[in-house]
Design an enzyme around this catalytic site. Sequence first.
Site, PDB file in Angstrom:
ATOM      1  N   GLY A 214     -34.979  27.231  26.006  1.00 58.50           N
ATOM      2  CA  GLY A 214     -36.125  27.968  26.538  1.00 58.50           C
ATOM      3  C   GLY A 214     -35.794  29.301  27.182  1.00 58.50           C
ATOM      4  O   GLY A 214     -36.320  30.345  26.785  1.00 58.50           O
TER       5      GLY A 214
ATOM      6  N   LYS B  42     -27.697  24.796  35.799  1.00 56.75           N
ATOM      7  CA  LYS B  42     -26.993  23.574  36.194  1.00 56.75           C
ATOM      8  C   LYS B  42     -25.999  23.043  35.181  1.00 56.75           C
ATOM      9  O   LYS B  42     -26.263  23.033  33.984  1.00 56.75           O
ATOM     10  CB  LYS B  42     -28.029  22.471  36.429  1.00 56.75           C
ATOM     11  CG  LYS B  42     -28.864  22.706  37.658  1.00 56.75           C
ATOM     12  CD  LYS B  42     -29.860  21.591  37.783  1.00 56.75           C
ATOM     13  CE  LYS B  42     -30.551  21.636  39.133  1.00 56.75           C
ATOM     14  NZ  LYS B  42     -31.550  20.589  39.231  1.00 56.75           N
TER      15      LYS B  42
ATOM     16  N   ARG C 138     -45.206  30.729  17.722  1.00 57.60           N
ATOM     17  CA  ARG C 138     -45.169  29.408  17.068  1.00 57.60           C
ATOM     18  C   ARG C 138     -46.118  29.330  15.866  1.00 57.60           C
ATOM     19  O   ARG C 138     -45.840  28.607  14.911  1.00 57.60           O
ATOM     20  CB  ARG C 138     -45.513  28.321  18.080  1.00 57.60           C
ATOM     21  CG  ARG C 138     -44.360  28.104  19.041  1.00 57.60           C
ATOM     22  CD  ARG C 138     -44.670  27.045  20.051  1.00 57.60           C
ATOM     23  NE  ARG C 138     -43.460  26.709  20.780  1.00 57.60           N
ATOM     24  CZ  ARG C 138     -43.433  25.996  21.886  1.00 57.60           C
ATOM     25  NH1 ARG C 138     -44.554  25.543  22.418  1.00 57.60           N
ATOM     26  NH2 ARG C 138     -42.293  25.724  22.478  1.00 57.60           N
TER      27      ARG C 138
ATOM     28  N   GLY D  45     -35.760  21.710  24.039  1.00 55.82           N
ATOM     29  CA  GLY D  45     -35.229  20.356  24.220  1.00 55.82           C
ATOM     30  C   GLY D  45     -34.648  19.801  22.934  1.00 55.82           C
ATOM     31  O   GLY D  45     -33.589  19.160  22.937  1.00 55.82           O
TER      32      GLY D  45
HETATM   33  P1  AMP Z   1     -31.361  26.542  32.383  1.00 56.39           P
HETATM   34  O1  AMP Z   1     -32.788  26.098  32.254  1.00 56.39           O
HETATM   35  O2  AMP Z   1     -30.444  25.520  32.909  1.00 56.39           O
HETATM   36  O3  AMP Z   1     -30.874  27.232  31.113  1.00 56.39           O
HETATM   37  O4  AMP Z   1     -31.368  27.637  33.525  1.00 56.39           O
HETATM   38  C1  AMP Z   1     -32.027  28.848  33.412  1.00 56.39           C
HETATM   39  C2  AMP Z   1     -32.213  29.402  34.771  1.00 56.39           C
HETATM   40  O5  AMP Z   1     -30.957  29.588  35.375  1.00 56.39           O
HETATM   41  C3  AMP Z   1     -32.903  30.743  34.795  1.00 56.39           C
HETATM   42  O6  AMP Z   1     -34.157  30.582  35.382  1.00 56.39           O
HETATM   43  C4  AMP Z   1     -31.990  31.603  35.663  1.00 56.39           C
HETATM   44  O7  AMP Z   1     -32.692  32.348  36.632  1.00 56.39           O
HETATM   45  C5  AMP Z   1     -31.117  30.581  36.348  1.00 56.39           C
HETATM   46  N1  AMP Z   1     -29.825  31.149  36.772  1.00 56.39           N
HETATM   47  C6  AMP Z   1     -28.903  31.759  36.036  1.00 56.39           C
HETATM   48  N2  AMP Z   1     -27.884  32.189  36.777  1.00 56.39           N
HETATM   49  C7  AMP Z   1     -28.161  31.859  38.061  1.00 56.39           C
HETATM   50  C8  AMP Z   1     -27.500  32.046  39.311  1.00 56.39           C
HETATM   51  N3  AMP Z   1     -26.340  32.678  39.381  1.00 56.39           N
HETATM   52  N4  AMP Z   1     -28.100  31.567  40.423  1.00 56.39           N
HETATM   53  C9  AMP Z   1     -29.280  30.931  40.336  1.00 56.39           C
HETATM   54  N5  AMP Z   1     -29.956  30.716  39.187  1.00 56.39           N
HETATM   55  C10 AMP Z   1     -29.405  31.174  38.062  1.00 56.39           C
END
Ligand code: AMP
Length: 395
Positions: free
Chosen positions: A353, A197, A35, A376
Amino acid sequence: MKTLKDFNFENKKAIIRVDFNVPLNDAFEVTDITRIQAAKATIIDILEQGGSCVLMSHLGRPDGFQEAFSLKHIVKSVTDIMGCKVHFVEDCIGSKATAAVAALQPGEILLLENLRYYKEETKGDVAFAEQLSKFGDIYVNDAFGTAHRAHASTTIIAQFFEENKCFGNLLAREIESIDKVLNTSEKPVLAILGGAKVSSKITVIENILDKVDHLIIGGGMSFTFIKAQGGKIGNSICEDDKQELALEILKQAAAKGVQVHIPVDVVAADDFSNDANTQICDINAIPDGWEGVDAGPKSRENFDAVVNQCKTILWNGPLGVFEMESFAAGTIALGHSIDKATKNGAFSLVGGGDSVAAVKQFGFANKVSYVSTGGGAMLEMLEGKTLPGIDAILK
Ligand code: AMP
C-alpha cells in the site's frame, strides 16, 4: 496457468470478479480510478470476442444494505473507462439479478451490486457462491487485491466451474511479476523493505532471504536493527521485543550470503511534524529527544549504488515518513535510483500500500516495470503463501 487465451468467449457470459473497491468522496464520486482501469484489458478482450461480462465486486465494508456503499456510484466511471454502456442491477443475487443477467447480450457489461451487502460473501458461503456461479459460463478472477481471501466470489465460486475458470489479464500479470522476482529473476536480486515495523514484514524477510543477493532495510524498521546492534537511536520508533529477531535475521542473511544494507545516516527531527527542526546525524548516534524520520544523504548514495548494480528489484515500504514533505526526500531519491536502474534494463516491481502511494505521489508509477495492485495479497505471496483465490483457479 489458465488465462483468457485458453477460451473462446463468443456468445458466452463471463462472470468476472473485479476489484472495484475504489475510494469515493463525500459526493460519492470516484477519486482514484486506477483499479477500474486495471480491469479494462480483461473486460475489453472478452467483449471484443463477442462475449458479455457480468462484473462482481465489493466496495468498502458495509453493514448490510447501506446506500453509501452502493456500486451504483461508480457506474459512470466504469462507463467512461470502458467506453460503452454499463447496465447496473441493484442486487448481486436473487430474481432481479437473474433477470438482468438473462437479458444481457453479447458485447454488453452488467455490474452487480456490492457483494458485501451479504455477509455470506466474506464468510465464503457455498450456497451464495453457487448462486453467483449461475451468472456465467466461464469464471474469471481478475481481483488481485482480494486473492488472499477465501471469500465466496474470490475462491469458493471456482468449485462450480470445473474446467471453465481462468485468471484475467491483471491477475495473470501480478502472478507473473511476483514469480519473476521470486523464482525466475535475473541476478543480482535486490529487495528493499521499508515502512514502520519489523513485525509486519518479518515473514517476508525470512522467505526472501533465500531468493535475494542484496537486502536494503530502511524506514522505521531499521531502528530496531540499529538498537539491537548497540546503536543510539534517540526517540526513533523501535520494537524492543523484536531486537533479538533482528540480530537473528542478520545472522541468517550472513549465512546465506545475502548482503544487508541499512541506512548509515538519517534526517532526525525534534518533533513528528512537517515543520520540526531537523539535523543529519549518524544512525548510530541520534541524540535524545530526536527521532530518525528519513534516510540521510550518505544512505541515499549507498542505496543508489546498490540499486544500480542489481538486475531485479523489489520495493516494499517507504524509506521515511514520506507523507510529510520534509521527510520525503529519501523515498524520492530511491524512486529516482530505481527509475535509472529500470531504464538500464533492470526489472522493478513495487508493491504494498504505502510504496504504491509513494510511487504514484512522486510520479514514478510509469517509470518502474510493474506496480502491484494488491497490498496484503502481494505481501502474502512474498511470504511464500499460496493464495486461496489463485489456488482455486489452479485446482
Ligand atoms: P508499512 O505500512 O509498514 O509499509 O509502513 C509505512 C509507514 O511507515 C508510512 O506511513 C511511513 O510514514 C512510516 N515510516 C517510514 N519510516 C518511518 C520512520 N523513520 N519513523 C516513523 N514512521 C516511518
